[in-house]
Enzyme design. Structure first.
Site, PDB file in Angstrom:
ATOM      1  N   ASP A 240       0.842  -1.116  -0.017  1.00 48.01           N
ATOM      2  CA  ASP A 240       0.053  -0.111   0.172  1.00 48.01           C
ATOM      3  C   ASP A 240       0.721   1.153   0.102  1.00 48.01           C
ATOM      4  OD1 ASP A 240      -1.678   2.189   0.634  1.00 48.01           O
ATOM      5  OD2 ASP A 240      -2.732   1.104   2.152  1.00 48.01           O
ATOM      6  N   HIS A 241       1.234   2.012  -1.209  1.00 58.49           N
ATOM      7  CA  HIS A 241       2.102   2.821  -1.327  1.00 58.49           C
ATOM      8  C   HIS A 241       2.065   3.896  -0.233  1.00 58.49           C
ATOM      9  CE1 HIS A 241      -0.824   4.776  -3.780  1.00 58.49           C
ATOM     10  NE2 HIS A 241       0.016   5.999  -3.741  1.00 58.49           N
ATOM     11  N   HIS A 303      -6.054   2.773   2.116  1.00 59.78           N
ATOM     12  CA  HIS A 303      -5.144   4.072   2.415  1.00 59.78           C
ATOM     13  C   HIS A 303      -5.788   4.619   3.662  1.00 59.78           C
ATOM     14  CE1 HIS A 303      -3.387   3.406  -1.272  1.00 59.78           C
ATOM     15  NE2 HIS A 303      -4.249   4.238  -1.811  1.00 59.78           N
TER      16      HIS A 303
END
Lengths: 552, 403
Positions: A240-241, A303
Site C-alpha cells: 500500500d504505497h 489508504h
C-alpha cells in the site's frame, strides 16, 4: 518446548521457552517470527556499513511488465535505486507479459519509461549498466509453458549474474491474474514455501502484491488463502504505497519520538479527528476498475484505514514488522463500524456531478467514458467511526474521500477540546477556536498547529494563529518515491511497511457491513458538484454532533 | 564569484564595517531581515480575515536544523564554502558562520560583517529553503577572539558542525578553539598529506573525550569500495576464506585530482578490513625503497590459530590515478587460493573480479559515480551520532603509522 498459546480467530501464536517465536497461519503452516536474518548478516565486513541496507543479490520477476504501473512507478524507482547504489551487484529484472517483445524491445521500452519517470537523469553509461540486468519472457499468465520458459531464464540469470536463487515476484497485473500466477509459481517449483526463510542456502522467495486485496471480505480471504497455499505469510508483501510515503512514516516519528504530544493524544483532550483524502481528478481512464470498486473499496478500506491506524494506535515496542503491525491490527479490531441502523446518519455516499474546476466545466461521473448509465458507484464517501478502546472511547473519527473535490489534499486533523474555563470571556471580544494539529500528507507535506495568541496592544484581543512546519522549507529535496522505499524493503525482507494478512482481513471486516448495508438498504448516492467539497448531506452528518468539516 | 553562480538567491543582505563585533546587533539585524522577507499572511481574526505582513505575521515557523561553522584562509576558500552550502539539497544549515581570516585586509583591525538570508532555487521557481549566512572577514588571527564571536552567534539548542575545508589542523589554535564548541568536525583526510608522517595528524583527533565526533569525506568515498569488498564474502562459500587472507595490496593515487592524496584512503581501508576481522599490527608501515609501504598484521581464525597478513600500499602516479584508491587486491589461501580485485577505471566505474578454486573467474563493471563535495557535505550534515566502525578503523589505521 513449553508453549504459551494466544489464540484468536485466525492465528495461533506460540512462544517457546527460549523466547524465539513461531506462529501458525490459518491453514496451520508455521512461520518464523524472528526478524529477518539473512546469511550476509554473518559477514563481518557488513557490520555497520554506512550503506547497510544493501539487499542480497536477487532477481525481480515482474508480471504485467507492459502495464502502466511498471512504466510509471516500478521501473523508474528501480533505476533510481540502482544508480543511487543500494542495489546489489548482479541485480536483475525479468519482465513477464503477453506482448511479443525481445529483451532489446523490453530494454528500449523501459528506457523510455525511466527517462520519463526517474528522479535520476538517465545517462547512456548508467542505463547500459542497468539494462545488462533486464530480461524478458513472453507468455500468458495462465500458460504452463510461460513458467517453463521463466524457470529456464531464471536459472540462466542465476548462473550468469550470481543471484543465488533469491527471487522477488512482483504481481503488477490485474487482480484476476493473481491466483493463476501464484498457482503456476507453486506448481512449476519456481516459487516455494519458506517458513523460516533465513535459511537461505537455496535463496529466498518473496511475492509482492498490489492492492486491491480482494473486493470484499470473502474474496480477500480467498485471495489470502490462495497465496498462502504457495507462500508463507513471511514471504508475502502486500503493498500500500501510502505507507511508503515519508510523511506517513513521519506521523510515527511525530507521535512516538516526541514526549510533547502523546500525553494529550487521547479522549481526555481530543474532541474529534478528521481524515481527508481529497482528489481533484475524476475517474480518468480507470472507469472499468472504478465502476466495480467505488471510493470505499478504492480508498477507505486501504489508504484511509492505514492512516487511521497509524494516527490512533498504541505505541509499538519496536519499529519492526510485527510490532508495528500488531498495534495496527489491535487498533483496527477496536474500530466500531456504524450499525445498520446508523448507516443513514453515519455514512454518506456521493457521486460527482457537473461543475467547474479552475474555470473549466467538468463532466459528471455518469457522463465519463466507460461509466455505466445510471451508475450508482460512489465517488465520495464520508463516515463516522468510533474506536472502542480506553484511549479513544467517545471520540468521533470522521473520514472522507472523494474525486473531483475542490483540491487535492490528504491530511489528518486532530481537533482538541476547548479550554475548560474561558477566563477571557469577561473581556468581551475573543475568538477562541480550539487547538488543531494538522498533519498534511500531500501536497506541502508538513505539520501545522493552530493556537490562540494575544494581539499586541493595550487591549486583550485574542486571535487564532497557525504555525506551519513545512518539510520542503526545512529539509530540501523530498526523499525517495514511496515505491523506492517499499521495493528496497521487500528486497531486504523488511515487512514493516506492508500490510499483513490479518490487517487486510480486519480492514475488510470493518467495511463489509457498510457495503452490505448500502446494497441491502439501497441508500442514496448524493450528487455533488465537481469542484465542491462533497454533498451537503456530509456537512449535516457532522453538524448533528456540533462539528464541521475543515476546509483544507 | 557572483550570486548568479549559486543555485540560490540572496533574499536580503546587510553588511557593514565595525571596530568590534556586536553579536546582539547581528541578532537584531537578522530579526529585521526576517520581518522583511516574511510574506503576507491572511488569517482569521475577530473581525474577519486580516492581511498581515512583516512583524505582524509571526505565524511562520522556521524549523531550524543545525549550525555550521567554517574557517577560510582566503576569499577563494570562502567562496567555495558558500557555493557548496548553497548547493546542498537534503539538509541545509539554518545558520552558517564563515570566518575569513585574511591578514591582507584593506582596513586592518576592522571587522567586515556580511549578513544574508538566502533561498534555494527550486526547479519550478517556487519558494525553497531559506537560510542565514554570516560572513565575518578579519585580520585577527587570535583564536580566543574568534571563538568569543562565534559562540554567541550560534542558534541555541542546535547541533554545531565545524567544517574544516583546508587540510592542516594540528597546532592550529583557531581549530583547537572552535573544536571545543563543535559537536561534530567535518574534514577531508585526503588533504592531510602525501605520506604516513603527514597523516599522523589524524592521531590527534581521536580518543580525546572532549573532541567532537569526526566525519571524514575520505571515509564517505570508501563506501562503494567497502560494499564491493563485502559483497565478495557474502556467499557462505567464500565467507570462511575471510579467516585466511594472505595479503592485501592497495594502490592509491599519489596526487589526487583535487591536489590531495589517496594515502589516507588506503590507510583507512586497511583499518576497516583489519578492525572488522580482528587483526593486530605486528610491524607498522615501513617505506620501501621502490616507493610505497609494507606492513605486517596478525589474523587469528576461529580455531585460535594466528597467521601473518602482508600489507602493501603502493602510490600510483599514472595519469589514470586521479582519485583516492586505484585498486584493492585481496588474496586468500585456505588450502586453495582465492583472488579478489576491485579497480577504478574512471570516475564513474569500478571493475570487480574474483576467482576461487570453486567459482570461475567473474569480472563485472559496477556503476559508482564519485560524489561531489556538495553531496558529501550533505551526507555528513545528516549524521549526528558516532560511527563506531569508522572510529575503530581510524584507531587501527593510526596504529599502522610509523612512530
Amino acid at each position: 518446548m513449553q508453549e504459551k498459546t494466544i489464540a484468536d480467530s485466525s492465528y495461533n501464536f506460540a512462544v517457546d521457552s527460549t523466547g524465539s517465536g513461531v506462529a501458525a497461519d490459518h491453514v496451520g503452516h508455521q512461520f518464523d517470527l524472528t526478524e529477518a536474518a539473512g546469511g550476509v548478516a554473518t559477514n563481518p565486513l557488513r557490520a555497520g556499513l554506512q550503506m547497510d541496507r544493501m539487499p542480497d543479490p536477487c532477481v525481480m520477476v515482474i508480471f504485467g511488465v507492459t502495464g502502466d504501473l511498471t512504466a510509471r512507478k516500478l521501473m523508474p524507482s528501480l533505476y533510481d535505486l540502482a544508480i543511487g547504489h543500494p542495489l546489489p551487484e548482479g541485480f536483475s529484472i525479468i519482465g513477464v507479459s503477453h506482448r511479443d517483445w525481445t529483451d532489446d524491445d523490453f530494454r528500449a521500452q523501459m528506457r523510455a519509461a525511466v527517462e520519463r519517470g526517474a528522479r535520476t537523469p538517465v545517462t547512456d553509461e548508467g542505463w547500459n549498466l542497468f539494462a545488462q540486468g533486464l530480461f524478458y519472457v513472453k507468455g500468458d499468465f495462465d500458460g504452463e509453458e510461460t513458467y517453463t520458459r521463466l524457470r529456464e531464464r531464471l536459472e540462466q540469470v542465476d548462473t550468469e549474474r550470481r543471484a543465488h536463487g533469491n527471487r522477488l515476484f512482483y504481481l503488477a497485473t490485474a487482480p484476476r491474474f493473481y491466483a493463476p500466477i501464484i498457482e503456476h509459481l507453486g506448481s512449476s517449483g519456481i516459487g516455494h514455501r519458506q517458513d523460516i526463510y533465513y535459511d537461505n542456502q537455496a535463496g529466498w522467495n518473496r511475492v509482492v502484491i498490489e492492492k486491491p486485496f480482494g473486493r470484499d471480505i470473502n474474496t480477500a480471504r480467498q485471495l489470502n488463502a490462495e497465496i498462502g497455499s504457495v507462500f508463507s505469510e513471511r514471504q508475502i508483501y502486500r503493498i500500500d504505497h501510502y505507507l511508503g510515503k515519508e510523511t506517513v512514516q513521519n506521523v510515527l516519528a511525530f507521535r512516538f519520538a516526541n514526549t510533547l504530544f502523546e500525553p494529550v493524544w487521547n479522549r481526555q483532550y481530543v474532541d474529534h479527528v478528521q481524515i481527508t483524502v481529497a482528489e481533484s481528478l475524476g475517474v480518468e481512464e480507470r472507469a472499468g476498475y472504478y465502476e466495480d470498486a467505488g471510493a470505499l473499496r478504492d480508498m477507505v478500506q486501504s489508504h484511509i484505514l492505514q492512516l487511521l491506524a497509524v494516527i490512533a494506535m498504541e505505541p509499538p515496542a519496536l519499529f519492526n514488522g510485527n510490532a508495528l503491525r500488531d498495534e495496527k491490527v489491535k487498533l483496527l479490531r477496536a474500530v466500531v463500524p456504524p450499525s445498520r441502523d446508523d448507516l443513514m446518519t453515519k455514512t454518506v455516499r456521493g457521486q460527482y456531478d457537473e461543475g467547474f474546476m479552475s474555470g473549466r466545466r467538468m463532466a459528471a461521473y455518469r457522463d465519463e467514458k466507460g461509466v455505466r448509465q445510471g451508475s450508482k458507484t460512489e465517488t465520495y464517501v464520508a463516515m463516522e467511526l468510533e474506536i472502542d478502546n480506553w484511549r479513544w472511547a467517545g471520540v468521533p473519527f470522521y473520514l472522507r474521500t472523494g474525486k473531483r473535490l475542490a483540491r487535492r489534499v490528504t491530511e489528518i486533523a486532530i481537533q482538541f477540546k476547548q479550554v475548560p474555563h474561558l477566563m477571557f470571556q469577561s473581556i468581551g471580544d475573543v475568538d477562541l477556536s480550539p487547538n488543531v494539529i494538522t498533519m498534511r500528507i500531500q501536497p506541502d507535506e508538513g505539520i501545522a498547529l493552530k493556537f490562540a495568541a494575544k494581539v499586541p496592544g493595550p487591549t486583550t484581543q485574542l486571535r487564532p494563529v497557525r504555525m506551519d512546519f513545512l518539510y520542503g522549507s526545512s529539509f530540501g529535496d523530498s526523499g525517495p518515491d514511496a515505491y523506492e522505499r517499499l521495493l528496497l524493503d521487500a528486497m531486504l525482507g523488511d515487512p514493516t511497511l506492508f500490510a499483513r494478512r490479518d490487517e487486510v482481513e480486519t480492514a475488510w471486516s470493518l467495511m463489509q457491513p457498510i457495503l452490505d448495508g448500502w446494497q441491502d438498504m439501497a441508500l442514496p448516492v448524493y450528487p455533488y458538484e465537481s469542484g465542491s467539497w462533497g454533498p451537503a448531506k456530509s456537512d449535516s452528518m457532522l453538524r448533528r454532533a456540533g462539528h464541521e468539516w475543515r476546509r483544507p | 564569484m557572483t550570486d548568479k553562480e549559486y543555485r540560490n538567491k540572496v533574499v536580503v543582505r546587510r553588511n557593514w564595517d565595525a571596530d568590534v563585533v556586536d553579536t546582539g546587533h547581528i541578532h537584531d539585524e537578522f530579526n529585521k531581515m526576517w520581518a522583511e522577507v516574511t510574506p503576507t499572511r491572511i488569517v482569521s481574526g475577530p473581525y474577519g480575515e486580516e492581511r498581515l505582513t512583516g512583524h505582524n505575521a509571526p505565524d511562520i515557523m522556521r524549523a531550524n536544523t543545525l549550525n555550521l561553522v567554517s574557517v577560510a584562509d582566503s576569499l577563494e576558500i570562502a567562496g567555495m564554502i558558500l557555493q557548496t552550502i548553497s548547493q546542498l539539497k537534503d539538509f541545509i544549515p539554518s545558520r552558517t558562520i564563515i570566518i575569513i581570516n585574511d591578514p591582507n585586509l584593506e582596513r586592518p583591525k576592522t571587522w567586515h560583517i556580511d549578513l544574508q538570508i538566502n533561498e534555494t532555487l527550486t526547479k519550478d521557481d517556487s519558494h525553497g529553503i531559506q537560510f542565514e549566512t554570516i560572513t565575518i572577514w578579519t585580520d585577527q588571527s587570535s583564536a580566543g577572539v574568534l571563538s568569543s564571536i562565534v559562540g554567541p552567534l550560534l542558534v541555541a539548542e542546535l547541533p554545531t558542525f565545524l567544517w574544516w575545508p583546508s587540510g592542516e589542523f594540528s597546532h592550529n589554535a583557531i581549530f583547537d578553539d572552535l573544536a571545543l564548541i563543535a559537536d561534530r568536525l567535518v574534514f577531508d583526510s585526503a588533504r592531510l598529506g602525501y605520506d604516513a608522517h603527514a597523516v599522523a595528524d589524524y592521531r590527534t583527533l581521536i580518543d580525546e573525550p572532549t573532541d567532537p565526533i569526526i566525519g571524514d569525506f575520505t571515509w564517505l568515498r570508501l563506501a562503494p569500495w567497502q560494499q564491493l569488498i563485502a559483497q565478495f564474502f557474502d556467499p557462505l562459500a567464500t565467507q570462511k576464506s575471510l579467516e585466511s587472507i594472505d595479503s592485501v595490496s592497495i594502490a592509491y593515487a599519489q596526487d589526487r585530482q583535487d591536489h590531495g592524496s589517496g594515502f589516507a584512503a588506503a590507510l583507512l581501508t586497511l583499518g576497516w578490513i583489519g578492525s572488522r576481522l580482528g587483526w593486530e599490527v605486528i610491524e607498522p608501515l615501513e617505506a620501501r625503497k621502490v616507493g610505497g609501504w609494507t606492513a605486517f598484521m596478525a589474523a587469528t581464525d576461529s580455531s585460535g590459530r594466528a597467521h601473518e597478513v602482508q600489507i602493501r600500499l603502493t602510490p600510483d602516479s599514472t595519469p589514470g590515478a586521479k582519485f583516492s584508491l586505484r585498486s584493492v587486491e585481496i588474496v586468500t589461501n585456505d588450502g586453495t587460493a582465492g583472488h579478489y580485485v576491485i579497480q577504478r577505471t574512471d570516475q564513474d566505474d569500478l571493475v570487480t573480479s574474483s576467482e576461487t578454486a570453486t567459482t570461475p573467474y567473474v569480472s563485472r563493471m559496477v556503476f559508482s559515480r564519485r560524489h561531489s563535495t556538495v553531496e558529501m557535505l550533505g551526507q555528513e550534515l545528516q549524521r549526528f551520532g558516532p560511527d563506531r566502525v569508522f572510529e575503530e578503523s581510524i584507531r587501527l589505521a593510526t596504529q599502522l603509522l610509523p612512530e
